[in-house]
Scaffold this active site. Sequence first.
Site, short mmCIF file in Angstrom:
data_model
loop_
_atom_site.label_atom_id
_atom_site.label_comp_id
_atom_site.label_asym_id
_atom_site.label_seq_id
_atom_site.Cartn_x
_atom_site.Cartn_y
_atom_site.Cartn_z
N SER A 160 -15.82 -9.26 19.40
CA SER A 160 -17.07 -8.47 19.33
C SER A 160 -18.24 -9.24 18.78
O SER A 160 -18.82 -8.89 17.74
CB SER A 160 -16.82 -7.21 18.52
OG SER A 160 -15.71 -6.56 19.05
N ARG A 175 -23.90 -16.92 19.12
CA ARG A 175 -24.11 -17.09 17.68
C ARG A 175 -23.24 -16.10 16.97
O ARG A 175 -22.91 -15.04 17.51
CB ARG A 175 -25.58 -16.84 17.31
CG ARG A 175 -25.97 -15.42 17.63
CD ARG A 175 -27.44 -15.14 17.56
NE ARG A 175 -27.62 -13.79 18.11
CZ ARG A 175 -27.74 -13.52 19.39
NH1 ARG A 175 -27.73 -14.50 20.28
NH2 ARG A 175 -27.86 -12.28 19.80
N ASP A 213 -16.42 -5.29 22.30
CA ASP A 213 -15.97 -3.94 21.91
C ASP A 213 -16.72 -2.83 22.65
O ASP A 213 -16.15 -1.78 22.97
CB ASP A 213 -16.04 -3.73 20.38
CG ASP A 213 -17.36 -4.12 19.75
OD1 ASP A 213 -18.27 -4.56 20.48
OD2 ASP A 213 -17.49 -3.98 18.52
C1 BGC Z 1 -22.12 -8.10 17.97
C2 BGC Z 1 -21.73 -7.40 19.24
C3 BGC Z 1 -20.86 -6.21 18.91
C4 BGC Z 1 -21.50 -5.33 17.86
C5 BGC Z 1 -20.60 -4.17 17.45
C6 BGC Z 1 -22.71 -7.14 16.96
O1 BGC Z 1 -22.96 -7.80 15.76
O2 BGC Z 1 -23.06 -9.12 18.24
O3 BGC Z 1 -21.06 -8.27 20.11
O4 BGC Z 1 -20.62 -5.46 20.08
O5 BGC Z 1 -21.79 -6.09 16.71
O6 BGC Z 1 -19.39 -4.59 16.94
#
Ligand code: BGC
Length: 515
Positions: A160, A175, A213
Amino acid sequence: MAPSGPMPRRKQSRKGSMADVPKDLLQEIKRLEDLFTVDTAKLKAIVEHFISELAKGLSKEGGSIPMNPTWCMGFPTGNETGTFLALDMGGTNLRVCEINLPEEKGEFDIIQSKYRMPEELKTGTADELWGYIADCLQQFIEYHHEGEKLDKLPLGFTFSYPATQEYIDHGVLQRWTKGFDIEGVEGKDVVPPFEAALEERGVPIKLTALINDTTGTLIASSYTDSEMKIGCIFGTGCNAAYMEHFGEVPKLAHMKVDPQQEIAINCEWGAFDNEHKILPRTQYDVIIDKDSPRPGQQSFEKMVAGLYLGELFRLVLLDLHEQPHVKIFEGQDVSALKKPYSLDASFLSDIENDPYENLQETHDTFNAKLNIKCTKPELELIRRLAELIGTRSARLSACGVAAICKKKGYKTAHVGADGSVFNKYPHFKARGAQALKEILDWDQGRDGKPLGRGNDPVEILPAEDGSGVGAALIAALTLKRVQEGNVMGIRDPEGMLKGMKASDPKSKQVAPEVK
Ligand code: BGC
């Protein structure tokens, strides 16, 4: 006559009163209200800008919001079957699941184990991270399949973090977000080192899909509710995914795919307004950004996500204490309040949940956690501040949902949501629903019914388990595509099937057969 039987239960609510609050604190409360309140006109302006930024992210030149194509092409039919592993690398835990999708439409069975993610891992080395994850998977398989001779099990890996995906079984980390800071991973494909760690340990797993996610949430939710159009996470981080037509994705035009073909887009909307054009940032938001491991990034996320809510609250209180004209926590030792990130979103939840008129629970929490004994007026300010921060988070979060709905022309939709803030933060759902109503100008619900739960045209509802069932479904959909010879967005179709049960028709084990 008194009614017999159980009385309808009303949620406890607190009236609260500012009657005893001295003028200087009242003035501060007013100032905070002005700073943190986002009115309807501002919400609407944010949504309009959001819509154009979503489109920009899909364009060739690109924008701040990455709008990552996921190569998950379309919704499940409900007829997917087979056994799949799912791995979820969240912020605090690592979860491994084995999911069986049976013949019955929309059903699933799941067994799962949860492993703590050691805090040091978040800032450790890449080798330690992949090694730890592979060890957990190995442990899971040894425990659940002791003594069995296994073919390779297909795995959906929920990772995620923002990753560009040229293929579904590939992902270059753009990142780190959510406080992770592991050197040598950004800008690289995360799949090869992960697979190497599995190989080293001889773990019989084949990564079939790398999943965000939000995409998992979208797919899992649509498996049981065909009205689900958007998957959202309102948790430590904040983000959404939705299905887009290739025709709307100019940056993929060179692929010459049927414009009507759908592909799930992981928006990574946490990066919205990195240019600071529209969001009403306060001086406290500026500090959070400046002191974060990645300044200038995830501007929207830093104003709404769970990781930052407690920190915002802490920064405001500390600032008030340090202002000579504001009498707050006078003569108290505030050293505990000076520690960055010492308060999490659950601290704010507890304050907003305190049902007592005298805010006794808040008083006790401050005493226990921060060694501060609050006066009654201070408690009133604290409660109001928690409400303001929680409300701003819910209202800004709703802007993202409204922007996708408006972009797609959805007049009605269900939105599947997950994450600690959505599930646990008091009033988050109601405040979000109120903001949607204001933004989208509803005066009546579906089919002319009164607005409210069940009738609102767009509803944000608790999602199915995206990183478990969603990941398994995406792995299933991917294998099905490969078996059918539709290999778009698959790096190595042959390699994907190699050593798997489905590729050996004589195998006696249950095949991850996908119908
Ligand atoms: C991430 C996402 C993720 C979201 C929720 C963010 O910090 O960059 O990829 O879907 O958090 O978990």
